[in-house]
Design a protein around this motif. Structure first.
Motif, PDB file in Angstrom:
ATOM      1  N   GLY A   1       0.820  -1.208   0.000  1.00  0.00           N
ATOM      2  CA  GLY A   1       0.000   0.000   0.000  1.00  0.00           C
ATOM      3  C   GLY A   1       0.851   1.253   0.000  1.00  0.00           C
TER       4      GLY A   1
ATOM      5  N   VAL B   1      -7.976  -9.469  -8.267  1.00  0.00           N
ATOM      6  CA  VAL B   1      -7.730  -9.375  -6.820  1.00  0.00           C
ATOM      7  C   VAL B   1      -6.959  -8.087  -6.511  1.00  0.00           C
ATOM      8  CG1 VAL B   1      -6.539 -10.425  -4.859  1.00  0.00           C
ATOM      9  CG2 VAL B   1      -7.783 -11.865  -6.505  1.00  0.00           C
ATOM     10  N   ILE B   2      -5.947  -7.810  -7.324  1.00  0.00           N
ATOM     11  CA  ILE B   2      -5.165  -6.584  -7.112  1.00  0.00           C
ATOM     12  C   ILE B   2      -6.064  -5.357  -7.224  1.00  0.00           C
ATOM     13  CG2 ILE B   2      -3.378  -5.124  -8.134  1.00  0.00           C
ATOM     14  CD1 ILE B   2      -1.798  -7.679  -8.741  1.00  0.00           C
TER      15      ILE B   2
ATOM     16  N   HIS C   1      -9.240  -5.137  -6.724  1.00  0.00           N
ATOM     17  CA  HIS C   1     -10.116  -5.099  -5.548  1.00  0.00           C
ATOM     18  C   HIS C   1      -9.365  -4.498  -4.352  1.00  0.00           C
ATOM     19  CE1 HIS C   1     -11.891  -6.936  -1.878  1.00  0.00           C
ATOM     20  NE2 HIS C   1     -13.024  -6.613  -2.487  1.00  0.00           N
ATOM     21  N   ASP C   2      -8.131  -4.966  -4.161  1.00  0.00           N
ATOM     22  CA  ASP C   2      -7.334  -4.467  -3.029  1.00  0.00           C
ATOM     23  C   ASP C   2      -6.994  -2.979  -3.190  1.00  0.00           C
ATOM     24  OD1 ASP C   2      -7.440  -6.966  -1.958  1.00  0.00           O
ATOM     25  OD2 ASP C   2      -5.396  -7.548  -2.534  1.00  0.00           O
ATOM     26  N   VAL C   3      -6.649  -2.587  -4.407  1.00  0.00           N
ATOM     27  CA  VAL C   3      -6.293  -1.175  -4.646  1.00  0.00           C
ATOM     28  C   VAL C   3      -7.499  -0.278  -4.382  1.00  0.00           C
ATOM     29  CG1 VAL C   3      -5.711   0.500  -6.454  1.00  0.00           C
ATOM     30  CG2 VAL C   3      -4.375  -1.610  -6.241  1.00  0.00           C
TER      31      VAL C   3
ATOM     32  N   ASN D   1     -10.007  -0.850  -2.399  1.00  0.00           N
ATOM     33  CA  ASN D   1     -10.225  -0.775  -0.949  1.00  0.00           C
ATOM     34  C   ASN D   1      -9.229   0.159  -0.285  1.00  0.00           C
ATOM     35  OD1 ASN D   1     -12.390  -2.453  -0.933  1.00  0.00           O
ATOM     36  ND2 ASN D   1     -11.248  -4.292  -0.334  1.00  0.00           N
ATOM     37  N   LEU D   2      -7.983   0.048  -0.714  1.00  0.00           N
ATOM     38  CA  LEU D   2      -6.950   0.901  -0.128  1.00  0.00           C
ATOM     39  C   LEU D   2      -7.229   2.378  -0.423  1.00  0.00           C
ATOM     40  CD1 LEU D   2      -4.186   1.331   1.255  1.00  0.00           C
ATOM     41  CD2 LEU D   2      -3.143   1.109  -1.002  1.00  0.00           C
TER      42      LEU D   2
END
Lengths: 366, 94
Positions: B43, B73-74, B76-78, B80-81
């Motif tokens: 992050g 997945v990446i 999705h994570d980005v 959220n971050l």
């Protein structure tokens, strides 16, 4: 010098040499046993020295167990979180002081972190220290109180802050502390410093968030680190020793500037601080500083004053009394003596008065 | 992941104070009263990318290029971050 090293202090001093020019880093060969680790962490927390040890561990230069790693990482994050909150407060203070036309210099940890350490995460700090010109101390006190600051000790007599005080401490509702400084150390050495020379030096500005804040130039940061290391408490302050090693004059010009800032009496504590850093951290001062330090003898007044800062007889009451000698002029001496011995009744709470009185009695009873 | 109009917005870092600590970056917004937050290492790289204005797609593309993993997945994570960083006042529309 070993008698001045607190329990666990030798290990603490070894951690403070990580990434320190002029000092040899000497880590243990294997993780410390739990008892020594606990002692070391207690020392580290007490003096806010998490930065160098954390950096050494992250670099793989100081061996730790998994549990030790996690404990240190947690502690370092906590101290850095406090540092960030204090820096945000500093930005707000910068805006307020600038708007009010008050000049200031940020002192100690926040400045050292950004100007002298390789990375600011190497230097923790637990409060903000600001130097302001004597004439602007009353305005700054009002400004801090107006922002919700609660003064730790009231002004003993009207005008004392502006003329004689080392400064004043303020607590804020969020537990942040701001120390306002008129001069750079307590007692006679602080009263004798040629403050006009300090203010004649141009500020060094460094970027913080979306602003620039004002700090002292390196020779002044060095002198202040020396005074803080050796006069701030009875034993040399470990993190201030690292600070002075980081800010040591790099050439004859910087050394001359530093020497001019201490005046005739102040050379002695600076010499003692340099010697303490050399002894406790194994630090080698730059050649010219080492030569100057060897040649300092100290005036008889300085030797007498110096004795009041160390040992079991040290007390703020005693420092204040010896300070009379450092105040120039008969009228000022009388005003100073009156303020420290007969403060306004409202200026000291009963418990404070008792504490001050008790502290003053210690050398007399012995 | 379906794109929305918000994806066209370019984001940029806000004035922030930061410290490098074990495990990532400790950040706090200069303005407001938010508490410091720890942004873990991957992050922290996203944070580094936002020194210039970028859309979410720009950031996702940059992260996909740097890290092995399922692009969905990446992304999705980005997302959220970035939502978390916006909530803390650490990034905002440019």
């Amino acid at each position: 010098m070993s008698s001045t090293v607190p329990r666990g202090g030798r290990l603490l001093h070894r951690t403070l040499t990580f990434d320190l020019p002029g000092a040899a880093f000497d880590p243990p060969g294997a993780p410390l046993d739990p008892r020594r680790w606990t002692e070391l962490m207690a020392q580290v927390r007490a003096v806010r020295a998490e930065g160098p040890l954390s950096a050494a561990v992250r670099a793989g230069a100081w061996p730790v167990t998994g549990r030790q790693h996690d404990e240190l990482a947690h502690q370092h994050r906590a101290t850095m979180a406090l540092a960030l909150l204090l820096e945000r407060e500093l930005l707000e203070l910068d805006r307020a002081l600038t708007t009010a036309g008050i000049e200031y210099r940020v002192l100690k940890g926040p400045a050292i972190a950004h100007l002298d350490e390789r990375d600011p995460s190497l230097r923790a700090f637990g409060d903000l220290d600001l130097l302001v010109p004597s004439a602007q101390v009353p305005d700054t006190v009002r400004l801090l109180e107006g922002r919700g600051g609660h003064r730790r000790f009231p002004e003993p007599r009207p005008g004392f802050d502006r003329r004689f005080s080392k400064g004043a401490s303020f607590w804020f509702h969020d537990q942040l502390e701001v120390d306002l400084h008129r001069t750079l150390c307590p007692g006679p050495f602080g009263l004798a410093l040629p403050l006009d020379r300090w203010w004649s030096l141009p500020a060094v500005r460094y970027e913080l968030g979306d602003r620039e804040v004002a700090a002292l130039p390196r020779p002044a940061r060095f002198v202040h680190a020396c005074l803080h290391a050796i006069l701030g408490q009875a034993r040399p302050r470990p993190t201030a020793l690292r600070d002075l090693a980081l800010t040591a004059p790099r050439d004859a010009t910087e050394l001359a500037t530093a020497v001019a800032l201490v005046g005739p009496e102040g050379a002695l504590p600076v010499r003692d601080a340099v010697e303490a850093a050399a002894s406790l951290l194994g630090w080698s001062p730059p050649v010219e500083l080492a030569r100057w330090s060897r040649e300092v003898r100290g005036t008889s007044r300085a030797v007498r004053w110096r004795a009041t800062y160390s040992g079991a007889h040290r007390s703020s009451a005693r420092l204040a009394l010896v300070g009379i000698e450092a105040v120039p002029g008969v009228r000022d001496k009388l005003a100073y003596a009156g303020a420290i011995t007969l403060p306004r009744r409202s200026a000291t709470r009963p418990l404070d008065r008792w504490r001050r009185g008790a502290a003053g009695l210690v050398p007399i009873r012995r | 992941m379906a794109a929305s109009s918000a994806d066209a917005v370019r984001l940029i870092r806000q004035p922030t104070l930061a410290r490098s600590v074990d495990g990532g970056l400790l950040l706090v917004a200069v303005h407001g009263r938010a508490e410091p937050v720890l942004v873990a290492d991957p992050g922290a790289q996203v944070w580094g990318l936002l020194d210039t204005p970028r859309t979410i797609a720009d950031v996702v593309d940059a992260v996909v290029a740097r890290f092995d993993g399922d692009p969905d997945v990446i992304e999705h994570d980005v997302r959220n971050l970035l939502d978390a960083l916006r909530a803390e006042g650490l990034v905002a529309p440019a």
